[in-house]
Design a protein around this motif. Structure first.
Motif, PDB file in Angstrom:
ATOM      1  N   CYS A  55      62.046  66.371   9.551  1.00 10.34           N
ATOM      2  CA  CYS A  55      62.464  66.669   8.026  1.00 10.34           C
ATOM      3  C   CYS A  55      61.251  67.454   7.494  1.00 10.34           C
ATOM      4  O   CYS A  55      60.073  67.228   7.651  1.00 10.34           O
ATOM      5  CB  CYS A  55      62.677  65.199   7.345  1.00 10.34           C
ATOM      6  SG  CYS A  55      62.948  65.078   5.677  1.00 10.34           S
ATOM      7  N   LEU A  62      64.121  64.162  13.627  1.00  8.79           N
ATOM      8  CA  LEU A  62      65.707  64.176  13.424  1.00  8.79           C
ATOM      9  C   LEU A  62      66.283  64.559  14.690  1.00  8.79           C
ATOM     10  O   LEU A  62      67.133  63.921  14.955  1.00  8.79           O
ATOM     11  CB  LEU A  62      65.780  65.082  12.294  1.00  8.79           C
ATOM     12  CG  LEU A  62      65.110  64.800  10.797  1.00  8.79           C
ATOM     13  CD1 LEU A  62      65.485  65.906   9.763  1.00  8.79           C
ATOM     14  CD2 LEU A  62      65.580  63.617  10.283  1.00  8.79           C
ATOM     15  N   TYR A  63      65.876  65.749  15.279  1.00  7.88           N
ATOM     16  CA  TYR A  63      66.611  66.395  16.300  1.00  7.88           C
ATOM     17  C   TYR A  63      65.818  66.756  17.304  1.00  7.88           C
ATOM     18  O   TYR A  63      64.763  67.652  17.081  1.00  7.88           O
ATOM     19  CB  TYR A  63      67.447  67.513  15.881  1.00  7.88           C
ATOM     20  CG  TYR A  63      68.562  67.268  14.910  1.00  7.88           C
ATOM     21  CD1 TYR A  63      69.698  66.797  15.267  1.00  7.88           C
ATOM     22  CD2 TYR A  63      68.178  67.299  13.523  1.00  7.88           C
ATOM     23  CE1 TYR A  63      70.453  66.451  14.194  1.00  7.88           C
ATOM     24  CE2 TYR A  63      69.253  67.059  12.551  1.00  7.88           C
ATOM     25  CZ  TYR A  63      70.578  66.469  12.747  1.00  7.88           C
ATOM     26  OH  TYR A  63      71.324  66.116  11.988  1.00  7.88           O
ATOM     27  N   THR A  67      69.106  69.359  21.730  1.00  4.39           N
ATOM     28  CA  THR A  67      70.399  69.091  21.527  1.00  4.39           C
ATOM     29  C   THR A  67      70.818  70.335  20.618  1.00  4.39           C
ATOM     30  O   THR A  67      72.196  70.217  19.964  1.00  4.39           O
ATOM     31  CB  THR A  67      70.693  67.782  20.442  1.00  4.39           C
ATOM     32  OG1 THR A  67      69.674  67.803  19.363  1.00  4.39           O
ATOM     33  CG2 THR A  67      70.053  66.543  21.489  1.00  4.39           C
ATOM     34  N   LYS A  68      70.152  71.160  20.454  1.00  2.00           N
ATOM     35  CA  LYS A  68      70.678  72.400  19.376  1.00  2.00           C
ATOM     36  C   LYS A  68      71.348  73.370  20.296  1.00  2.00           C
ATOM     37  O   LYS A  68      71.202  73.531  21.446  1.00  2.00           O
ATOM     38  CB  LYS A  68      69.230  73.065  19.004  1.00  2.00           C
ATOM     39  CG  LYS A  68      69.495  74.310  17.927  1.00  2.00           C
ATOM     40  CD  LYS A  68      68.278  74.611  17.325  1.00  2.00           C
ATOM     41  CE  LYS A  68      68.469  75.587  16.056  1.00  2.00           C
ATOM     42  NZ  LYS A  68      69.272  76.834  16.550  1.00  2.00           N
ATOM     43  N   TYR A  78      73.216  71.139  15.899  1.00  2.00           N
ATOM     44  CA  TYR A  78      72.781  70.156  17.082  1.00  2.00           C
ATOM     45  C   TYR A  78      74.092  69.286  17.144  1.00  2.00           C
ATOM     46  O   TYR A  78      74.828  69.031  16.468  1.00  2.00           O
ATOM     47  CB  TYR A  78      71.842  69.182  16.121  1.00  2.00           C
ATOM     48  CG  TYR A  78      70.471  70.227  15.882  1.00  2.00           C
ATOM     49  CD1 TYR A  78      69.517  70.359  16.499  1.00  2.00           C
ATOM     50  CD2 TYR A  78      70.746  70.715  14.574  1.00  2.00           C
ATOM     51  CE1 TYR A  78      68.312  71.184  16.114  1.00  2.00           C
ATOM     52  CE2 TYR A  78      69.530  71.362  14.161  1.00  2.00           C
ATOM     53  CZ  TYR A  78      68.411  71.798  14.981  1.00  2.00           C
ATOM     54  OH  TYR A  78      67.433  72.404  14.390  1.00  2.00           O
ATOM     55  N   ASP A  80      73.637  66.135  18.375  1.00  2.00           N
ATOM     56  CA  ASP A  80      73.259  64.674  18.400  1.00  2.00           C
ATOM     57  C   ASP A  80      71.905  64.571  17.499  1.00  2.00           C
ATOM     58  O   ASP A  80      71.014  65.597  17.677  1.00  2.00           O
ATOM     59  CB  ASP A  80      73.414  64.101  19.458  1.00  2.00           C
ATOM     60  CG  ASP A  80      73.601  62.378  19.360  1.00  2.00           C
ATOM     61  OD1 ASP A  80      73.763  61.934  18.251  1.00  2.00           O
ATOM     62  OD2 ASP A  80      73.611  61.673  20.516  1.00  2.00           O
ATOM     63  N   ASN A  81      71.579  63.605  16.679  1.00  2.00           N
ATOM     64  CA  ASN A  81      70.414  63.297  16.297  1.00  2.00           C
ATOM     65  C   ASN A  81      69.661  62.174  16.918  1.00  2.00           C
ATOM     66  O   ASN A  81      70.168  61.459  17.936  1.00  2.00           O
ATOM     67  CB  ASN A  81      70.836  63.125  14.625  1.00  2.00           C
ATOM     68  CG  ASN A  81      71.464  61.849  14.689  1.00  2.00           C
ATOM     69  OD1 ASN A  81      72.654  61.715  14.358  1.00  2.00           O
ATOM     70  ND2 ASN A  81      70.946  60.348  14.542  1.00  2.00           N
ATOM     71  N   VAL A  86      69.416  59.994  10.977  1.00  2.00           N
ATOM     72  CA  VAL A  86      70.166  60.430  10.281  1.00  2.00           C
ATOM     73  C   VAL A  86      71.206  59.288   9.689  1.00  2.00           C
ATOM     74  O   VAL A  86      71.950  58.935  10.291  1.00  2.00           O
ATOM     75  CB  VAL A  86      70.926  61.764  10.855  1.00  2.00           C
ATOM     76  CG1 VAL A  86      71.997  62.164  10.046  1.00  2.00           C
ATOM     77  CG2 VAL A  86      69.945  62.801  11.192  1.00  2.00           C
ATOM     78  N   CYS A 103      68.323  62.565   5.938  1.00  2.00           N
ATOM     79  CA  CYS A 103      67.245  61.769   6.768  1.00  2.00           C
ATOM     80  C   CYS A 103      67.208  60.334   6.068  1.00  2.00           C
ATOM     81  O   CYS A 103      67.040  60.018   4.778  1.00  2.00           O
ATOM     82  CB  CYS A 103      65.866  62.494   6.009  1.00  2.00           C
ATOM     83  SG  CYS A 103      64.098  61.810   6.689  1.00  2.00           S
ATOM     84  N   HIS A 127      76.278  69.100  13.870  1.00  2.00           N
ATOM     85  CA  HIS A 127      75.365  68.712  12.699  1.00  2.00           C
ATOM     86  C   HIS A 127      74.832  70.280  12.424  1.00  2.00           C
ATOM     87  O   HIS A 127      74.306  70.843  12.854  1.00  2.00           O
ATOM     88  CB  HIS A 127      74.332  67.815  13.197  1.00  2.00           C
ATOM     89  CG  HIS A 127      74.412  66.398  13.769  1.00  2.00           C
ATOM     90  ND1 HIS A 127      74.086  65.292  13.104  1.00  2.00           N
ATOM     91  CD2 HIS A 127      75.531  66.030  14.541  1.00  2.00           C
ATOM     92  CE1 HIS A 127      74.456  64.573  13.684  1.00  2.00           C
ATOM     93  NE2 HIS A 127      75.213  64.820  14.590  1.00  2.00           N
ATOM     94  N   VAL A 129      72.858  72.073  10.093  1.00  2.00           N
ATOM     95  CA  VAL A 129      71.571  71.750   9.201  1.00  2.00           C
ATOM     96  C   VAL A 129      70.967  72.902   8.607  1.00  2.00           C
ATOM     97  O   VAL A 129      70.939  74.112   9.070  1.00  2.00           O
ATOM     98  CB  VAL A 129      70.703  71.074  10.024  1.00  2.00           C
ATOM     99  CG1 VAL A 129      69.468  70.538   9.540  1.00  2.00           C
ATOM    100  CG2 VAL A 129      71.414  69.957  10.783  1.00  2.00           C
TER     101      VAL A 129
END
Length: 140
Positions: A55, A62-63, A67-68, A78, A80-81, A86, A103, A127, A129
């Motif tokens: 964050c 956060l990630y 996962t991106k 993403y 998944d977090n 999240v 967040c 996600h 973002v």
């Protein structure tokens, strides 16, 4: 988490403190639920193999970088977090039902999560973002 000045940064942090710590664009996105223009964010086309996206407000993880994925949406995506990082909230703004993500630690607006769009990811979630909501921390 805390700022360089030793101020604890979480959901109890006053807006006056956030205004001092964040620039105008960051404040608009994180605290006023703004959105950066698609395709303009510094992390939109960045795909590191390892590291963590945190964050931008409180630096809570956060990630995970792995996962991106490239969703082609114009914002970092993403699938998944990090567990518990999240929060999800129903968002009925603009005449449509969406799921806002924030967040868990500081309540900063991250973006929205979309489900069942057909991406070949383990969760079938995206996600979406804002780059202004996050910072990348490479693995050490």
């Amino acid at each position: 988490m805390s700022s360089d000045q030793g101020t604890k940064l979480d959901k109890s942090t006053s807006e006056d403190v956030w205004k001092k710590l964040l620039n105008a664009e960051e404040y608009n996105v994180l605290r006023e639920k703004g959105t950066e223009r698609p395709g303009t964010g510094e992390y939109n086309k960045m795909y590191p193999k390892s590291g963590v996206f945190v964050c931008r407000g409180c630096e809570a993880p956060l990630y995970e970088a792995n996962t991106k994925f490239d969703s082609g949406c114009g914002w970092p995506a993403y699938y998944d977090n990090i567990p518990g990082a999240v929060d999800r909230h129903e968002d009925n703004a603009f005449g449509m039902k969406r799921v806002e993500i924030t967040c868990t630690n500081c309540g900063g607006h991250l973006g929205h999560v979309f489900e069942n769009e057909g991406f070949k990811t383990p969760t079938n979630e995206r996600h979406c973002v804002n780059s202004l909501s996050i910072k990348f921390k490479p693995s050490e």
